[in-house]
Design an enzyme around this catalytic site. Structure first.
Site, PDB file in Angstrom:
ATOM      1  N   SER A  89       0.833  -1.199   0.000  1.00 49.74           N
ATOM      2  CA  SER A  89       0.000   0.000   0.000  1.00 49.74           C
ATOM      3  C   SER A  89       0.874   1.257   0.000  1.00 49.74           C
ATOM      4  CB  SER A  89      -0.967  -0.036   1.193  1.00 49.74           C
ATOM      5  OG  SER A  89      -1.898   1.011   1.122  1.00 49.74           O
ATOM      6  N   HIS A 192      -8.207   1.389  -0.926  1.00 45.20           N
ATOM      7  CA  HIS A 192      -8.174   0.420  -2.027  1.00 45.20           C
ATOM      8  C   HIS A 192      -9.566  -0.080  -2.393  1.00 45.20           C
ATOM      9  CE1 HIS A 192      -3.957   0.758  -1.320  1.00 45.20           C
ATOM     10  NE2 HIS A 192      -4.090   0.302  -0.099  1.00 45.20           N
TER      11      HIS A 192
END
Length: 307
Positions: A89, A192
């Site tokens: 991430s 996300h």
């Protein structure tokens, strides 16, 4: 072959940078990064409380800065040859800077704007994330989708992260999939997922002002675990990553396929080596948590970069 991995949001803990400020040059480096991000990262890494550093606008720049500080303390100005980089991430931005695909300046500008935009997107609707541990992967994914959530992180090692509204997560935790545990994460949004679409627009506009370059070493993408081929491809992937799932399981599969013999995790370390111990059994790992680990880390790096 050495893998250098960089953790994502939720790995930070109050005061974790305090011992690093004793390392020569770290205070000055951190002050420079603070100036770029327009945040007092020194305070946030040493005295800010858990709730403060959970804030997306604080957490993301703090995590990237921590990785860059520790990497310089460990490696100096250049990484050793025969290494592969990957980040989870927001940690993918750390990896991108270490690979030279974005300059440190551009990487910190990118994470500043990413953090601001994702914080605003998170504020629009109360959202969050929860780790689902155990259970059958297919059944867990199906249960997440049935609950109206998104399987936002496929982390491997028996862990999938669900993301969505807080009401959805609460209901899901109350009725978990068979043989699975649901643990809420210390993040402030459903990263996300479609909830982050406004942040993608911000970063697409920002990209035109940045100067991406081809990575100087192998750099894996969160999208499919494969090495990126150009700076432009990597930057586009970083932008898209904000609203699409992270496939850390694919990154681990690629580390194994590349013949990685050792994995070192940069601060705030612990999460990714934990996943590696379950998903890449037999590959030695080292979590660089504090300066006390530097001597062992240097020996580990030497062992796994010698031809």
């Amino acid at each position: 072959m050495l893998a250098i991995v960089c953790p994502g949001q939720g790995s930070q803990t109050p005061g974790f940078l305090t011992p690093w400020l004793e390392v020569p040059g770290v205070s000055e480096h951190l002050a420079n990064l603070s100036a770029i991000t327009e945040r007092d990262l020194t305070a946030h890494g040493t005295v800010s409380d858990e709730e403060t550093i959970k804030d997306t606008a604080v957490a993301q720049p703090l995590i990237v800065a921590a990785g860059l500080l520790a990497a310089r303390a460990l490696f100096g100005e250049a990484l050793p040859l025969n290494t592969v980089l990957a980040g989870h991430s927001v940690g993918e931005i750390t990896a991108t800077a270490l690979a030279g695909s974005l300059s440190e300046q551009d990487a910190m500008v990118f994470v500043r704007e990413r953090a601001n935009a994702m914080a605003l997107a998170s504020a629009a609707t109360p959202t969050g994330m929860a780790a689902v541990l155990g259970g059958d992967a297919q059944e867990v994914n199906a249960a997440i989708i049935a609950a109206g959530l998104t399987p936002a992180n496929a982390n491997g090692g028996g862990q999938i992260v669900a993301a969505g509204t807080l009401d959805q997560i609460e209901a899901f935790a109350a009725n978990p999939p068979a043989k699975a545990r649901v643990i809420p994460l210390k993040v402030a949004g459903a990263f996300h997922t479609k909830h982050m679409a406004p942040a993608v627009d911000v970063l697409e506009k920002l990209s035109a002002s940045l100067d991406p370059k081809s990575p100087a070493t192998t750099l894996l993408s969160n999208y499919d675990g494969k090495a990126v081929s150009s700076g432009e491809e990597n930057l586009a992937s970083l932008v898209a990553q904000v609203s699409r799932p992270v496939r850390w399981d694919k990154c681990m599969e690629e580390l194994a396929a590349l013949g990685v013999t050792g994995i070192i995790e940069l601060p705030p370390a612990g999460t990714l080596v934990g996943l590696a111990r379950r998903g890449l059994k037999g590959i030695p790992t080292l979590a660089l948590k504090s300066p006390e680990d530097l001597e062992a880390a240097r020996a580990f790096v030497l062992e796994h970069t010698q031809a």
